[in-house]
Design an enzyme around this catalytic site. Structure first.
Site, mmCIF file in Angstrom:
data_model
loop_
_atom_site.group_PDB
_atom_site.id
_atom_site.type_symbol
_atom_site.label_atom_id
_atom_site.label_comp_id
_atom_site.label_asym_id
_atom_site.label_seq_id
_atom_site.Cartn_x
_atom_site.Cartn_y
_atom_site.Cartn_z
ATOM 1 N N HIS A 1 -2.984 7.224 2.391
ATOM 2 C CA HIS A 1 -3.463 5.940 1.857
ATOM 3 C C HIS A 1 -4.885 5.720 2.350
ATOM 4 O O HIS A 1 -5.184 5.908 3.527
ATOM 5 C CB HIS A 1 -2.532 4.819 2.332
ATOM 6 C CG HIS A 1 -3.071 3.463 2.049
ATOM 7 N ND1 HIS A 1 -3.590 3.117 0.823
ATOM 8 C CD2 HIS A 1 -3.195 2.361 2.831
ATOM 9 C CE1 HIS A 1 -3.992 1.864 0.855
ATOM 10 N NE2 HIS A 1 -3.773 1.387 2.074
ATOM 11 N N ASN B 231 -10.194 0.059 -0.105
ATOM 12 C CA ASN B 231 -8.730 0.159 -0.080
ATOM 13 C C ASN B 231 -8.190 -0.460 -1.370
ATOM 14 O O ASN B 231 -8.291 -1.662 -1.563
ATOM 15 C CB ASN B 231 -8.220 -0.589 1.162
ATOM 16 C CG ASN B 231 -6.702 -0.584 1.278
ATOM 17 O OD1 ASN B 231 -5.999 -0.205 0.352
ATOM 18 N ND2 ASN B 231 -6.213 -1.027 2.424
ATOM 19 N N CYS C 223 0.810 -1.231 0.000
ATOM 20 C CA CYS C 223 0.000 0.000 0.000
ATOM 21 C C CYS C 223 0.840 1.277 0.000
ATOM 22 O O CYS C 223 0.323 2.357 -0.272
ATOM 23 C CB CYS C 223 -0.964 0.008 1.176
ATOM 24 S SG CYS C 223 -2.031 -1.436 1.221
HETATM 25 N N1 ACO Z 1 -18.865 -8.036 9.177
HETATM 26 C C1 ACO Z 1 -19.424 -8.253 10.380
HETATM 27 N N2 ACO Z 1 -18.704 -8.554 11.466
HETATM 28 C C2 ACO Z 1 -17.389 -8.624 11.328
HETATM 29 C C3 ACO Z 1 -16.738 -8.407 10.107
HETATM 30 C C4 ACO Z 1 -17.539 -8.092 9.001
HETATM 31 N N3 ACO Z 1 -17.028 -7.852 7.775
HETATM 32 N N4 ACO Z 1 -15.413 -8.547 10.288
HETATM 33 C C5 ACO Z 1 -15.221 -8.838 11.592
HETATM 34 N N5 ACO Z 1 -16.407 -8.895 12.222
HETATM 35 C C6 ACO Z 1 -16.648 -9.165 13.627
HETATM 36 C C7 ACO Z 1 -15.576 -10.024 14.247
HETATM 37 O O1 ACO Z 1 -15.835 -11.379 14.013
HETATM 38 C C8 ACO Z 1 -15.672 -9.639 15.704
HETATM 39 O O2 ACO Z 1 -16.764 -10.341 16.270
HETATM 40 P P1 ACO Z 1 -16.663 -10.959 17.744
HETATM 41 O O3 ACO Z 1 -16.449 -9.774 18.633
HETATM 42 O O4 ACO Z 1 -17.958 -11.639 17.910
HETATM 43 O O5 ACO Z 1 -15.478 -11.869 17.679
HETATM 44 C C9 ACO Z 1 -16.040 -8.173 15.674
HETATM 45 O O6 ACO Z 1 -16.566 -7.925 14.342
HETATM 46 C C10 ACO Z 1 -14.873 -7.254 15.924
HETATM 47 O O7 ACO Z 1 -13.779 -7.664 15.112
HETATM 48 P P2 ACO Z 1 -12.395 -6.926 15.179
HETATM 49 O O8 ACO Z 1 -11.457 -7.569 14.215
HETATM 50 O O9 ACO Z 1 -11.994 -6.785 16.588
HETATM 51 O O10 ACO Z 1 -12.830 -5.501 14.616
HETATM 52 P P3 ACO Z 1 -12.023 -4.179 14.625
HETATM 53 O O11 ACO Z 1 -12.754 -3.168 15.378
HETATM 54 O O12 ACO Z 1 -10.573 -4.373 14.900
HETATM 55 O O13 ACO Z 1 -12.149 -3.761 13.092
HETATM 56 C C11 ACO Z 1 -10.832 -3.728 11.103
HETATM 57 C C12 ACO Z 1 -11.556 -4.584 12.106
HETATM 58 C C13 ACO Z 1 -11.835 -2.845 10.391
HETATM 59 C C14 ACO Z 1 -10.123 -4.625 10.100
HETATM 60 C C15 ACO Z 1 -9.825 -2.845 11.867
HETATM 61 O O14 ACO Z 1 -9.015 -3.634 12.689
HETATM 62 C C16 ACO Z 1 -8.983 -2.075 10.956
HETATM 63 O O15 ACO Z 1 -9.451 -1.193 10.267
HETATM 64 N N6 ACO Z 1 -7.664 -2.338 10.924
HETATM 65 C C17 ACO Z 1 -6.787 -1.663 10.023
HETATM 66 C C18 ACO Z 1 -6.618 -2.556 8.919
HETATM 67 C C19 ACO Z 1 -6.524 -1.869 7.620
HETATM 68 O O16 ACO Z 1 -6.876 -0.742 7.418
HETATM 69 N N7 ACO Z 1 -6.059 -2.649 6.731
HETATM 70 C C20 ACO Z 1 -5.967 -2.224 5.404
HETATM 71 C C21 ACO Z 1 -4.803 -2.877 4.853
HETATM 72 S S1 ACO Z 1 -3.439 -2.265 5.567
HETATM 73 C C22 ACO Z 1 -3.037 -1.057 4.722
HETATM 74 O O17 ACO Z 1 -3.617 -0.793 3.702
HETATM 75 C C23 ACO Z 1 -1.999 -0.382 5.294
#
Ligand code: ACO
Length: 329
Positions: free
Chosen positions: A256, A286, A123
């Site tokens: 990004h 993304n 990215c």
């Molecule tokens: N739909 C519904 N529920 C979901 C989904 C979905 N798509 N995905 C996860 N869940 C659920 C999980 O199972 C979990 O349920 P549980 O509590 O019953 O176990 C709950 O939602 C929370 O999951 P987390 O992974 O803790 O959610 P979080 O608040 O961390 O959000 C996310 C996840 C959006 C991926 C976040 O961590 C994030 O934005 N991280 C940054 C990652 C990023 O931006 N990556 C892009 C690539 S990296 C880059 O480009 C640099």
């Protein structure tokens, strides 16, 4: 550096392309539900700010998306393809193992003879590519460069993993960068730390006619989130220091486009009002290396970024890699 070398490089034109197939969160949720994978518009918007993304049709490659983006950038710059002596394509989803997507694109543009290569920094790829092109222009190794981010991330998504497949999209963004007597790119800042390779990766490879390991993306979202927020602030400060500027000099922040919460947090740390933050993640998802040039082109064509504006571009991605480019548009 010889006195004949140009003191600066500057962006002469921008372009972008999105494949026509647009999926809203509701469309994607309905598609995933067929395989028993549950998600919702509410969850995706609340955690990421993403409302829709574009997916390339089967068989469409990164160079196919890069071509119209490149042509649009050339047209905006008033530069003929034959003037281009350097093509850098930042991509993690190349058309093939080799030749590079940049070589394939060069041929599709109907040109030959200039340098062309791919750059892999996930990215952060466009930030790395722009920095490399800037250096090559300043040393006289190139005079007019096409710098492109092009991705078909849909090819490496695990549609059984709802924590990742809802986040990404396909697209391409391009700039023409040319030698200039006026700035231009003011400063660049690049970093990597391979100790974090495991938190965001596609661990597979090809060997002996087989795919070894998984060819699909895997991510520890929370670890990525924490790292991204920290390094985006550091690299923004570093590039401002190098240019002798401060937060107050930034007209536009184009980070990004991974997650709206990360972007808001970065703007807040730089004390920038949110109306100086360019946001396209809501409509594009993304798109990895394509996200920054796509957002830049939308902001230019949308009348936000204007000639003379000071623009901060910054990226973070797998590797881990991160960096920033500060420029006068
Ligand atoms: N739909 C519904 N529920 C979901 C989904 C979905 N798509 N995905 C996860 N869940 C659920 C999980 O199972 C979990 O349920 P549980 O509590 O019953 O176990 C709950 O939602 C929370 O999951 P987390 O992974 O803790 O959610 P979080 O608040 O961390 O959000 C996310 C996840 C959006 C991926 C976040 O961590 C994030 O934005 N991280 C940054 C990652 C990023 O931006 N990556 C892009 C690539 S990296 C880059 O480009 C640099």
């Amino acid at each position: 550096m010889s006195h004949k070398n140009p003191p600066y490089s500057r962006i002469l034109g921008t372009g972008s392309f999105l494949p026509p197939n647009r999926l809203t969160n509701a469309d994607l949720a309905a598609q995933l539900a067929k395989d028993g994978v549950e998600t919702s518009d509410e969850w995706i918007v609340g955690r990421t700010g993403i409302h829709a993304r574009h997916f390339a049709a089967p068989g469409v490659t990164a160079s196919d998306l890069a071509l119209p983006a490149a042509r649009a950038a050339l047209e905006a710059a008033g530069v003929a393809a034959s003037e281009i002596d350097l093509i850098i394509v930042a991509t993690s989803t190349p058309d093939m193992v080799f030749p590079s997507t940049a070589c394939l694109l060069q041929h599709k543009l109907g040109i030959a003879g200039g340098a062309a290569f791919d750059l892999q920094a996930v990215c952060s790829g466009f930030i790395y590519a722009l920095s490399v092109a800037d250096s090559m222009i300043k040393t006289g190794a190139a005079t007019k460069a096409l710098v492109i981010g092009a991705e078909v991330f849909s090819r490496i998504l695990d549609f059984k993993d709802r924590t990742t497949c809802v986040l990404f999209g396909d697209g391409a963004g391009a700039v023409v960068l040319g030698a200039s007597q006026t700035p231009g790119i003011l400063a660049t800042d690049l970093h990597a730390d391979g100790s974090h390779a495991g938190i965001l990766c596609v661990p597979g490879t090809v060997s002996g006619g087989l795919v070894l390991g998984s060819p699909l993306l895997t991510m520890d979202g929370q670890a990525v989130f924490k790292l991204a927020v920290g390094v985006l602030e550091k690299t923004a400060r570093a590039v401002l220091d190098k240019a002798g500027l401060t937060d107050a000099d930034i007209d536009w922040l184009i980070p990004h486009q991974a997650n709206l919460r990360i972007m808001h947090s970065t703007a807040k740390k730089l004390k920038l009002p949110l109306d100086k933050l360019i946001v396209t993640v809501d409509q594009h998802g993304n798109t990895s290396a394509a996200s920054i040039p796509l957002a830049l082109d939308h902001a230019v064509r949308g009348g936000q970024v204007k000639p003379g504006d000071t623009v901060m571009l910054e990226g973070v991605g797998g590797g881990f890699t991160w960096g920033a480019v500060l420029l006068n548009f």
